[in-house]
Design a protein around this motif. Structure first.
Motif, PDB file in Angstrom:
ATOM      1  N   ARG A 204       0.852  -1.188   0.000  1.00  0.00           N
ATOM      2  CA  ARG A 204       0.000   0.000   0.000  1.00  0.00           C
ATOM      3  C   ARG A 204       0.889   1.239   0.000  1.00  0.00           C
ATOM      4  O   ARG A 204       2.016   1.221   0.495  1.00  0.00           O
ATOM      5  CB  ARG A 204      -0.949   0.004   1.198  1.00  0.00           C
ATOM      6  CG  ARG A 204      -0.299   0.173   2.541  1.00  0.00           C
ATOM      7  CD  ARG A 204      -1.349   0.131   3.655  1.00  0.00           C
ATOM      8  NE  ARG A 204      -0.805   0.450   4.946  1.00  0.00           N
ATOM      9  CZ  ARG A 204      -0.163  -0.390   5.724  1.00  0.00           C
ATOM     10  NH1 ARG A 204       0.029  -1.632   5.307  1.00  0.00           N
ATOM     11  NH2 ARG A 204       0.302  -0.009   6.896  1.00  0.00           N
ATOM     12  N   ALA A 205       0.339   2.300  -0.553  1.00  0.00           N
ATOM     13  CA  ALA A 205       1.090   3.549  -0.651  1.00  0.00           C
ATOM     14  C   ALA A 205       1.288   4.159   0.726  1.00  0.00           C
ATOM     15  O   ALA A 205       0.507   3.915   1.658  1.00  0.00           O
ATOM     16  CB  ALA A 205       0.344   4.525  -1.560  1.00  0.00           C
ATOM     17  N   GLN A 206       2.355   4.934   0.864  1.00  0.00           N
ATOM     18  CA  GLN A 206       2.620   5.585   2.132  1.00  0.00           C
ATOM     19  C   GLN A 206       1.447   6.486   2.525  1.00  0.00           C
ATOM     20  O   GLN A 206       0.963   7.290   1.726  1.00  0.00           O
ATOM     21  CB  GLN A 206       3.903   6.410   2.041  1.00  0.00           C
ATOM     22  CG  GLN A 206       4.319   7.040   3.362  1.00  0.00           C
ATOM     23  CD  GLN A 206       5.659   7.737   3.253  1.00  0.00           C
ATOM     24  OE1 GLN A 206       6.271   7.769   2.184  1.00  0.00           O
ATOM     25  NE2 GLN A 206       6.127   8.311   4.343  1.00  0.00           N
ATOM     26  N   GLY A 207       0.993   6.312   3.748  1.00  0.00           N
ATOM     27  CA  GLY A 207      -0.120   7.096   4.234  1.00  0.00           C
ATOM     28  C   GLY A 207      -1.488   6.518   3.919  1.00  0.00           C
ATOM     29  O   GLY A 207      -2.506   7.038   4.403  1.00  0.00           O
ATOM     30  N   ALA A 208      -1.531   5.457   3.105  1.00  0.00           N
ATOM     31  CA  ALA A 208      -2.813   4.856   2.745  1.00  0.00           C
ATOM     32  C   ALA A 208      -3.372   4.077   3.933  1.00  0.00           C
ATOM     33  O   ALA A 208      -2.634   3.546   4.765  1.00  0.00           O
ATOM     34  CB  ALA A 208      -2.650   3.941   1.541  1.00  0.00           C
ATOM     35  N   ALA A 209      -4.683   3.995   3.995  1.00  0.00           N
ATOM     36  CA  ALA A 209      -5.338   3.263   5.077  1.00  0.00           C
ATOM     37  C   ALA A 209      -5.029   1.778   4.978  1.00  0.00           C
ATOM     38  O   ALA A 209      -4.928   1.220   3.881  1.00  0.00           O
ATOM     39  CB  ALA A 209      -6.841   3.498   5.034  1.00  0.00           C
TER      40      ALA A 209
END
Length: 347
Positions: A89-94
Motif C-alpha cells: 500500500r502507498a505511504q499514508g494509505a489506510a
C-alpha cells in the motif's frame, strides 16, 4: 519443515561451571499456521476424542446466556488483518478498506448469545508422545490433550485449564465434531490451528532461581560487558558478549514448550506443592503466544530468519494466543501422581 534454534551466543557453563548440573531439556514446540488433523500434534487443532466420552464444559459458565465475542467473527477479523498487512500500500494509505473496517469493528463488539449448559471448552493443544521427545506421560498413555474455558477466571484472570491423558489406539470411534462455544469471553484464548515442529533444547534456571551469589556474579558480568561496550573497547567485549544477557539469551527458552525451567519474570519464585498430597510439582507445559520478541531474538529459529512482515501476523505469533497481555501460562503436575490436580501459574 523443521525449526532449528540457533546455537547459544556462548557456552555459559564455560563461564560458570556450577550451572552444568542445573541444565534441563525442554522441547520447544514451534507452532506454525497449518491444517492439523486429529492424528497430529497441534495447537488449536481437532482432538482425538472418543465419541462416547462427554465433551468437557466449564461449570462456572453454564448460561443460560453469555455476553462475549463471536468466535467465527474473531477468526474472520484475523484473516482480514493478516491479508491487509501482507498487501502493498502507498505511504499514508489506510490499512483497511471501508468494507473491511466495518467487518473488523463488528468482530470486536460483544454479543449476547444463549448457551445450553456449560460453555464447551476450547481445544488448546494435543501432544503425541511419538512427536514430542521425552513427553512425560502416565504409564500406558501416549497422548496429552489440553483444553480451557475461553473466559477469564478469578482470582488470576486466566483460563481454566483441563488435562486429558489417553492412549491413542484405544480411541476406536472418534468424535466427528466437537461442541463449540456460542461466544468466548476473550479472543486471546481462541488459538488458530497450528502444526508443531518439536525441538529439544538445553535450558538453565532463570536468574530468579539461581543461588544469590551466582546470580550476582552473572549480573556483574553483564554490567561489565555493557560498560566496555559503551567505552568502545570492542576486544574487551568478548566477541559480542556485550549484547548477551543470561536471562534472555542463555537460560530459559521463550515460547510454548514441554518441560524445562520455569520462565520466572515479573515475580520471584515461590514454593508450589500438590494441593492433594503436598508433594512437589514439576513443570509440564508452557503455553506462550509469542515464540520470540525483541528481547529474546537470539532464540528465533534459523528457518524464520528472513521473515520481514508484521510481527503479530508472522511465525512468532502464529497461535494468536495471548496470556495476560504478553506473559505465558505454565502448567505443573504432581511428582507423585498424574491423577492429582495440576497447578497453573502466569509468568
Amino acid at each position: 519443515m523443521t525449526r532449528t534454534t540457533p546455537p547459544r551466543p556462548l557456552d555459559v557453563t564455560a563461564l560458570y561451571p556450577e550451572l552444568a548440573p542445573l541444565a534441563r531439556t525442554a522441547v520447544r514446540l514451534h507452532p506454525r499456521a497449518g491444517a492439523p488433523t486429529t492424528a497430529d500434534s497441534s495447537v488449536g487443532g481437532p482432538l482425538l476424542w472418543p465419541a462416547d466420552e462427554p465433551w468437557p464444559g466449564c461449570p462456572e459458565h453454564a448460561g443460560p446466556w453469555h455476553l462475549g465475542l463471536d468466535p467465527e467473527n474473531v477468526r474472520l477479523r484475523r484473516r482480514i488483518l493478516a491479508e491487509a498487512w501482507a498487501r502493498p500500500r502507498a505511504q499514508g494509505a489506510a490499512l483497511l478498506t471501508d468494507e473491511e473496517r466495518v467487518i473488523v469493528d463488528r468482530a470486536a463488539k460483544e454479543t449476547r448469545r444463549t448457551q445450553d449448559g456449560p460453555v464447551p471448552m476450547v481445544p488448546v493443544m494435543q501432544l503425541y508422545a511419538s512427536d514430542v521427545p521425552g513427553l512425560p506421560c502416565p504409564d500406558g498413555t501416549d497422548l496429552l490433550q489440553v483444553l480451557w474455558c475461553p473466559f477469564d477466571h478469578d482470582p488470576d484472570y486466566l483460563p481454566r485449564t483441563e488435562l486429558r491423558w489417553r492412549t491413542a489406539a484405544e480411541v476406536v470411534t472418534p468424535l466427528a465434531e466437537a461442541p463449540r462455544p456460542s461466544v468466548i469471553g476473550n479472543d486471546d484464548y481462541l488459538p488458530e490451528p497450528c502444526v508443531l515442529h518439536p525441538e529439544p533444547v538445553t535450558e538453565y534456571p532463570a536468574p530468579h532461581e539461581l543461588p544469590e551469589e551466582l546470580a550476582e556474579r552473572i549480573e556483574a558480568w553483564e554490567e561489565q560487558n555493557e560498560e566496555e561496550a559503551e567505552e568502545g573497547e570492542e576486544e574487551g567485549a568478548g566477541d559480542g558478549e556485550a549484547d548477551v544477557y543470561y536471562q534472555y539469551d542463555l537460560s530459559v527458552a521463550p515460547g510454548s514448550k514441554v518441560g524445562g525451567h520455569a520462565p520466572w519474570s515479573f515475580s520471584d519464585p515461590f514454593p508450589m506443592s500438590c494441593p492433594e498430597c503436598g508433594s512437589g510439582v514439576r513443570p509440564l507445559l508452557t503455553i506462550d503466544g509469542t515464540e520470540w520478541d525483541g528481547g529474546s531474538g537470539s532464540w528465533r529459529p534459523l528457518e524464520d530468519a528472513d521473515y520481514t512482515g508484521h510481527h503479530t501476523d508472522g511465525p512468532a505469533c502464529a497461535t494468536h494466543l495471548n496470556i495476560g497481555r504478553g506473559y505465558c501460562l505454565q502448567l505443573y503436575v504432581c511428582e507423585t501422581s498424574y491423577d492429582h490436580p495440576h497447578l497453573q501459574n502466569m509468568q
